[in-house]
Scaffold this motif. Structure first.
Motif, short mmCIF file in Angstrom:
data_model
loop_
_atom_site.label_atom_id
_atom_site.label_comp_id
_atom_site.label_asym_id
_atom_site.label_seq_id
_atom_site.Cartn_x
_atom_site.Cartn_y
_atom_site.Cartn_z
N SER A 214 0.83 -1.20 0.00
CA SER A 214 0.00 0.00 0.00
C SER A 214 0.87 1.25 0.00
O SER A 214 1.80 1.38 0.80
CB SER A 214 -0.91 0.00 1.23
N THR A 215 0.58 2.18 -0.91
CA THR A 215 1.23 3.48 -0.95
C THR A 215 0.15 4.56 -0.89
O THR A 215 -1.03 4.26 -0.80
CB THR A 215 2.08 3.65 -2.23
N ASN A 216 0.58 5.80 -0.96
CA ASN A 216 -0.38 6.90 -0.87
C ASN A 216 -1.37 6.90 -2.03
O ASN A 216 -2.53 7.29 -1.88
CB ASN A 216 0.34 8.25 -0.83
N ASN A 217 -0.90 6.46 -3.20
CA ASN A 217 -1.71 6.62 -4.41
C ASN A 217 -2.32 5.34 -4.94
O ASN A 217 -3.26 5.39 -5.73
CB ASN A 217 -0.86 7.25 -5.53
N LYS A 218 -1.79 4.19 -4.54
CA LYS A 218 -2.34 2.95 -5.10
C LYS A 218 -2.09 1.78 -4.16
O LYS A 218 -1.32 1.87 -3.20
CB LYS A 218 -1.73 2.67 -6.48
N LYS A 253 -7.30 1.45 -3.09
CA LYS A 253 -7.51 2.46 -4.13
C LYS A 253 -6.54 2.21 -5.27
O LYS A 253 -5.42 1.74 -5.06
CB LYS A 253 -7.31 3.87 -3.57
N ASN A 254 -6.98 2.51 -6.49
CA ASN A 254 -6.14 2.32 -7.68
C ASN A 254 -5.44 0.96 -7.62
O ASN A 254 -4.22 0.87 -7.64
CB ASN A 254 -5.12 3.44 -7.81
#
Length: 267
Positions: A214-218, A253-254
């Protein structure tokens, strides 16, 4: 002209192989084989998995968050012991046992058969290389006979385990001899420890990079959650499932999916 035709053939053949590789591993649906549904809940006798436990004791190697298997260290005695375990399990009528014993029986048998396939074909880089020219792995090959019924690995997982027990943690219990797969547990499953091992396997996988990144964007997830969406539900349901075991909660997300088919070999 001949060389051009030969080149065209090779290109078409390569494209076909790529297509086969990407489409053959479409996850089978849970399709109940009703023959295996019955049980004898009055039978409290256990099934002995000591031979399988001895194989695990000798060849499981812990490296980081991976449990790897030392296939290259399996000698003739080890092969005989593994073969003996499979033979003994094939002589058992699991329908004479209670459901809890059956569950452990099928999970251990599946994992032992997978290890046996690798050992019998070793050295090999991936389980996907086993099978015929146009097959993607050995999952539809007959590998054992129980009660006179020929069984494939897919039969055990998708026609027995998944439809009878309907527990998505099964995906963390059966091992496909690949780095992307949930860990092969160091303990054989038994009627008394199965629930604990299922939770442990889920926690190990979901908190590993092969399960969730998990990262901030995806979010990168194991392809298991794509292949078996029917078992894990929609995004909100999957997120709840993951966070039940995550040490750090994740927001999906994403989403991208990934899976490493390289052999889970301890070198």
């Amino acid at each position: 002209m001949q060389s051009r035709l030969l080149l065209t053939f090779h290109l078409v053949f390569a494209a076909f192989i790529l297509l086969v590789s990407s489409t053959v591993f479409a996850a089978p649906k849970a399709d109940l084989w009703s023959y295996w549904q019955s049980s004898n809940e009055a039978n409290s006798m256990p099934i002995n998995h000591q031979l399988w436990q001895q194989t695990l004791n000798r060849h499981i190697v812990q490296q980081g968050d991976q449990t790897l298997f030392s296939y290259n260290q399996v000698d003739q005695e080890g092969k005989w012991q593994l073969d003996r375990y499979v033979r003994e399990m094939s002589k058992i009528n699991p329908l004479k046992y209670r459901k809890a014993e059956q569950f452990a029986y099928w999970v251990n048998l599946y994992n032992a058969l997978t290890v046996q396939l690798i050992v019998d074909n070793y050295p090999i880089k991936s389980i996907t290389k086993i099978g015929g020219l146009f097959s993607f792995g050995p999952w539809d090959d007959d590998v054992v006979t129980v009660n006179g019924k020929k069984l494939t690995l897919n039969d055990i997982e998708h026609r027995i385990l998944r439809p009878i027990w309907q527990d998505n943690r099964i995906h963390y219990a059966v091992n496909c001899a690949s780095l992307g797969c949930p860990n092969l547990q160091v303990h054989a499953f038994t009627a008394s420890n199965s629930d604990h091992l299922l939770d442990l396997a889920a926690k190990q996988f979901i908190n590993s990079k092969k399960g969730v990144i998990s990262t901030n964007n995806k979010t990168q997830l194991s392809s298991i959650y794509d292949w078996y969406q029917a078992d894990f539900g929609n995004t909100a349901q999957l997120q709840r499932h993951l966070n039940q075991y995550r040490t750090t909660p994740v927001t999906l997300k994403n989403i991208d999916y990934d899976y490493d088919w390289a052999l889970n070999e301890a070198k």
